[in-house]
Design a protein around this motif. Structure first.
Motif, PDB file in Angstrom:
ATOM      1  N   LYS A  46       0.821  -1.212   0.000  1.00  0.00           N
ATOM      2  CA  LYS A  46       0.000   0.000   0.000  1.00  0.00           C
ATOM      3  C   LYS A  46       0.852   1.257   0.000  1.00  0.00           C
ATOM      4  N   SER A  47       1.955   1.235   0.742  1.00  0.00           N
ATOM      5  CA  SER A  47       2.718   2.469   0.904  1.00  0.00           C
ATOM      6  C   SER A  47       3.864   2.633  -0.094  1.00  0.00           C
ATOM      7  N   GLU A  48       4.327   1.550  -0.741  1.00  0.00           N
ATOM      8  CA  GLU A  48       5.539   1.672  -1.548  1.00  0.00           C
ATOM      9  C   GLU A  48       5.413   1.338  -3.026  1.00  0.00           C
ATOM     10  N   LEU A  49       4.438   0.546  -3.428  1.00  0.00           N
ATOM     11  CA  LEU A  49       4.381   0.101  -4.825  1.00  0.00           C
ATOM     12  C   LEU A  49       4.288   1.254  -5.826  1.00  0.00           C
ATOM     13  N   ASN A  50       3.418   2.203  -5.583  1.00  0.00           N
ATOM     14  CA  ASN A  50       3.267   3.293  -6.547  1.00  0.00           C
ATOM     15  C   ASN A  50       4.535   4.122  -6.673  1.00  0.00           C
ATOM     16  N   ALA A  51       5.230   4.345  -5.567  1.00  0.00           N
ATOM     17  CA  ALA A  51       6.487   5.103  -5.612  1.00  0.00           C
ATOM     18  C   ALA A  51       7.555   4.335  -6.390  1.00  0.00           C
ATOM     19  N   ILE A  52       7.621   3.031  -6.194  1.00  0.00           N
ATOM     20  CA  ILE A  52       8.596   2.218  -6.929  1.00  0.00           C
ATOM     21  C   ILE A  52       8.272   2.255  -8.416  1.00  0.00           C
ATOM     22  N   LEU A  53       7.009   2.087  -8.757  1.00  0.00           N
ATOM     23  CA  LEU A  53       6.599   2.113 -10.164  1.00  0.00           C
ATOM     24  C   LEU A  53       6.878   3.451 -10.839  1.00  0.00           C
ATOM     25  N   SER A  54       6.807   4.525 -10.107  1.00  0.00           N
ATOM     26  CA  SER A  54       6.980   5.850 -10.719  1.00  0.00           C
ATOM     27  C   SER A  54       8.435   6.285 -10.801  1.00  0.00           C
ATOM     28  N   SER A  55       9.357   5.522 -10.239  1.00  0.00           N
ATOM     29  CA  SER A  55      10.766   5.902 -10.218  1.00  0.00           C
ATOM     30  C   SER A  55      11.597   5.011 -11.131  1.00  0.00           C
ATOM     31  N   VAL A  56      12.543   5.637 -11.831  1.00  0.00           N
ATOM     32  CA  VAL A  56      13.487   4.863 -12.638  1.00  0.00           C
ATOM     33  C   VAL A  56      14.859   4.878 -11.989  1.00  0.00           C
ATOM     34  N   CYS A  57      15.368   6.055 -11.696  1.00  0.00           N
ATOM     35  CA  CYS A  57      16.719   6.202 -11.165  1.00  0.00           C
ATOM     36  C   CYS A  57      16.675   6.834  -9.776  1.00  0.00           C
ATOM     37  N   GLY A  58      16.951   6.039  -8.771  1.00  0.00           N
ATOM     38  CA  GLY A  58      16.951   6.535  -7.407  1.00  0.00           C
ATOM     39  C   GLY A  58      18.130   7.444  -7.109  1.00  0.00           C
ATOM     40  N   CYS A  59      19.280   7.194  -7.733  1.00  0.00           N
ATOM     41  CA  CYS A  59      20.468   8.019  -7.493  1.00  0.00           C
ATOM     42  C   CYS A  59      20.226   9.471  -7.884  1.00  0.00           C
ATOM     43  N   LYS A  60      19.605   9.655  -9.037  1.00  0.00           N
ATOM     44  CA  LYS A  60      19.382  10.995  -9.578  1.00  0.00           C
ATOM     45  C   LYS A  60      17.933  11.434  -9.420  1.00  0.00           C
ATOM     46  N   GLY A  88      20.708   6.957 -14.841  1.00  0.00           N
ATOM     47  CA  GLY A  88      21.772   6.024 -15.184  1.00  0.00           C
ATOM     48  C   GLY A  88      23.171   6.590 -15.039  1.00  0.00           C
ATOM     49  N   THR A  89      23.277   7.802 -14.506  1.00  0.00           N
ATOM     50  CA  THR A  89      24.590   8.438 -14.381  1.00  0.00           C
ATOM     51  C   THR A  89      25.012   8.631 -12.934  1.00  0.00           C
ATOM     52  N   GLY A  90      24.318   8.003 -11.999  1.00  0.00           N
ATOM     53  CA  GLY A  90      24.607   8.183 -10.584  1.00  0.00           C
ATOM     54  C   GLY A  90      25.861   7.475 -10.127  1.00  0.00           C
TER      55      GLY A  90
END
Length: 114
Positions: A46-60, A88-90
């Motif tokens: 409930k709390s994390e799936l949508n955030a994971i789906l909306s993110s590609v690069c956590g570093c940047k 992809g440049t993090g």
């Protein structure tokens, strides 16, 4: 860069399993349910799936929407997406080495156009 942890505690599905499903084309919760077995009912889901789906690069901190828009605007390689978005440049803060863990997902977005 995200560390691996269990997201769906009910079915013991971890972050890396979800990211691998995204790298195979999953872009919705329903597709994650089918490919990974996440339950969509526990607190992690409930709390994390949508955030994971909306993110590609956590570093940047680059979103899926930003990468899709870059592809639609002509970025047809992982390198071009990186130039346009930073994805992809993090660099790993702990080791100082290039991260690049999101490059497989970026390539999948280019291949699928979504």
């Amino acid at each position: 860069m995200a560390k691996n942890k269990v997201i769906c505690t009910k079915n013991n599905v971890d972050y890396l399993t979800i990211r691998k499903a995204m790298s195979s084309g999953a872009r919705t919760v329903d597709e994650l349910v089918e490919l990974t077995g996440v339950c969509t009912e526990c607190e992690g889901c409930k709390s994390e799936l949508n955030a994971i789906l909306s993110s590609v690069c956590g570093c940047k901190k680059v979103s899926l929407e930003t990468v899709v828009n870059a592809v639609r605007n002509g970025a047809d390689t992982v390198e071009k997406v990186g130039e346009m978005t930073g994805a992809g440049t993090g660099v790993d803060e702990e080791t100082g080495e290039e991260c690049g863990k999101c490059k497989v997902l970026i390539q999948n977005i280019i291949d699928l156009g979504r």
